[in-house]
Design a protein around this motif. Structure first.
Motif, PDB file in Angstrom:
ATOM      1  N   GLU A  94       0.858  -1.191   0.000  1.00  0.00           N
ATOM      2  CA  GLU A  94       0.000   0.000   0.000  1.00  0.00           C
ATOM      3  C   GLU A  94       0.890   1.235   0.000  1.00  0.00           C
ATOM      4  N   ARG A  95       0.944   1.926  -1.103  1.00  0.00           N
ATOM      5  CA  ARG A  95       1.729   3.167  -1.181  1.00  0.00           C
ATOM      6  C   ARG A  95       0.870   4.208  -1.871  1.00  0.00           C
ATOM      7  N   GLU A 237       4.078   8.508  10.432  1.00  0.00           N
ATOM      8  CA  GLU A 237       3.289   7.412   9.874  1.00  0.00           C
ATOM      9  C   GLU A 237       2.315   7.926   8.816  1.00  0.00           C
ATOM     10  N   GLY A 240       4.032   9.058   4.262  1.00  0.00           N
ATOM     11  CA  GLY A 240       4.111   8.265   3.028  1.00  0.00           C
ATOM     12  C   GLY A 240       5.544   8.162   2.531  1.00  0.00           C
ATOM     13  N   HIS A 241       5.881   6.977   2.001  1.00  0.00           N
ATOM     14  CA  HIS A 241       7.263   6.741   1.553  1.00  0.00           C
ATOM     15  C   HIS A 241       7.720   7.779   0.533  1.00  0.00           C
ATOM     16  N   GLY A 273       8.587  -3.714   3.732  1.00  0.00           N
ATOM     17  CA  GLY A 273       7.227  -3.327   4.122  1.00  0.00           C
ATOM     18  C   GLY A 273       6.164  -4.344   3.762  1.00  0.00           C
ATOM     19  N   GLY A 285      -5.475   0.151   7.429  1.00  0.00           N
ATOM     20  CA  GLY A 285      -5.407   1.101   6.309  1.00  0.00           C
ATOM     21  C   GLY A 285      -6.786   1.489   5.793  1.00  0.00           C
ATOM     22  N   HIS A 291      -4.396   5.824   4.163  1.00  0.00           N
ATOM     23  CA  HIS A 291      -3.140   6.283   3.544  1.00  0.00           C
ATOM     24  C   HIS A 291      -1.958   6.310   4.517  1.00  0.00           C
ATOM     25  N   GLU A 293       1.322   4.881   6.218  1.00  0.00           N
ATOM     26  CA  GLU A 293       2.383   3.988   5.714  1.00  0.00           C
ATOM     27  C   GLU A 293       3.466   3.882   6.780  1.00  0.00           C
TER      28      GLU A 293
END
Ligand SMILES: C[S@@+](CC[C@H](N)C(=O)[O-])C[C@H]1O[C@@H](n2cnc3c(N)ncnc32)[C@H](O)[C@@H]1O
Length: 394
Positions: A94-95, A237, A240-241, A273, A285, A291, A293
């Protein structure tokens, strides 16, 4: 109809009763401590190999009722989920491409739920992050004060310094730092409900002059090198990456050369991940932190390093988060009647599962949490940190 479940699950020997509404029941072991009442017989086919998101979803959609202590429900649900084929590692990661509008919506969904609801199960300062237990007997309130102090000591806060608190929540850390360390604090949050109550709490504490809280996205922080120290607790958290580089660049830009940056946040178990907990992450999520991550510690350290932040200290607080969540969950479980007057039935079901499930997840090492302390060195590479950590514990 229960025979089909009996065939697939009875060898598990769980203290669980499966009961059809107004119908027969099936015990999977002696002295069942937990009952799952199946209100929708369409669920039976899924229960032969249920993942945790399927079980959680069935509960929040009222296709399933649970009876029994919530922590035991989690343990049994986890064991039931072991009947599922373990092919979840194949599911896509999940990204999300986060932007300000998406993040504002996701934050409002979670944090603007109801201040009175959060007040029911958080500590009096309304810290919404992992506490720090000097002993497992510490109360939740004490553990949160310990956490504030642990952070202030690691940041080596001194009177007259300016502290930036990114994702300040209801302002507990800001008040502690202003009260006990003589600093002025600027805090930002994306939740209007949090901001309103945090400002009231600051005013009641007589601290409004030295704590300035704003509704602001971290990407909109003005200026550079405005702060002696920067802290972010339970916020990364939500980044997001894809945005981690920008996030740490902003923290680095906000702190003066020689200053310290503390990032305290939940981290993933696996460096890539991949999912853990057979559907638990999917549930979180979808219903709890849209959203959200979780980067791995290695990713966070790498991103900080790339942005000119030298990591000087890392501490895992995994056991502390399990204890914190157990307190939150138990506080909520003992206030269910009142909670049901403050939020919708669906929200209450989601939060019950989330708090107990995350307590279980931290205990099981599905997720971790790290305090990562970094310094922005001066241009010549120097900094003023002491040679040892002794001062933190003196
Ligand atoms: C889990 S709460 C932690 C609050 C507080 N630090 C504590 O420990 O109690 C996460 C906080 O991060 C804030 N936050 C999340 N995304 C943000 C963003 N993009 N910009 C500013 N604040 C954000 C939320 O509004 C919330 O206050």
């Amino acid at each position: 109809m229960l025979t089909q479940l009996s065939n697939s699950l009875s060898k598990m020997q769980l203290p669980l009763r499966l009961a059809l509404q107004n119908g027969p029941s099936l015990d999977l072991g002696p002295d069942p401590a937990v009952t799952l009442k199946i209100l929708d017989s369409g669920l039976l086919a899924e229960l032969t190999h249920p993942t945790l998101d399927v079980l959680g979803e069935a509960y929040i959609d009222r296709r399933l009722e649970i009876q029994g202590p919530i922590m035991q429900v989690m343990e049994i649900a986890d064991k039931l989920s072991m009947a599922a084929p373990s092919d979840l590692s194949a599911s896509p990661l999940e990204r999300t491409a986060h932007d300000k509008a998406l993040d504002a919506e996701a934050i409002s969904y979670h944090y603007d739920l109801s201040n009175d609801f959060y007040r029911l199960w958080l500590d009096p300062e309304m810290a919404y992050s992992c506490g720090y237990f000097h002993s497992s007997q510490d109360s939740l309130a004490q553990a949160q004060l310990n956490k504030f102090d642990h952070l202030c000591r690691k940041l080596r806060l001194k009177p007259g310094e300016r502290l930036l608190d990114v994702g300040c929540g209801w302002g507990g850390l800001a008040r502690h730092a202003a009260r006990h360390y003589g600093v002025t604090v600027c805090g930002i949050t994306l939740s209007q409900a949090q901001l309103d109550l945090a400002r009231q709490m600051n005013a009641q504490a007589g601290l409004s002059e030295i704590i300035d809280l704003q509704l602001q996205d971290y990407r909109d922080l003005p200026g550079e090198e405005q702060f002696d120290k920067v802290v972010s607790v339970g916020m990364f958290e939500h980044v997001g990456h894809a945005n981690l580089g920008e996030y740490f660049r902003i923290l680095q830009q906000q702190v003066k050369p020689g200053g310290l940056v503390m990032n305290h946040g939940i981290t993933a178990k696996h460096t890539d991940g991949r999912p853990v907990g057979r559907g638990a992450g999917t549930f979180i999520g979808r219903y709890v932190f849209p959203h959200g991550e979780l980067p791995h510690l290695a990713t966070a350290v790498a991103e900080m390093s790339e942005q000119g932040l030298e990591v000087v200290d890392v501490e895992s607080l995994r056991q502390h988060y399990a204890l914190t969540l157990e307190h939150w969950s138990s506080n909520l479980e003992s206030s269910l009647a009142q909670a049901s007057t403050l939020v919708s039935d669906k929200a209450l079901r989601i939060w019950r599962i989330y708090l107990a499930g995350c307590a279980y997840g931290f205990r099981k090492n599905w997720i971790n949490i790290h305090q990562i302390l970094a310094v922005r060195p001066h241009a010549d590479g120097s900094h003023e940190l002491p040679l040892t950590r002794a001062d933190i514990y003196s």
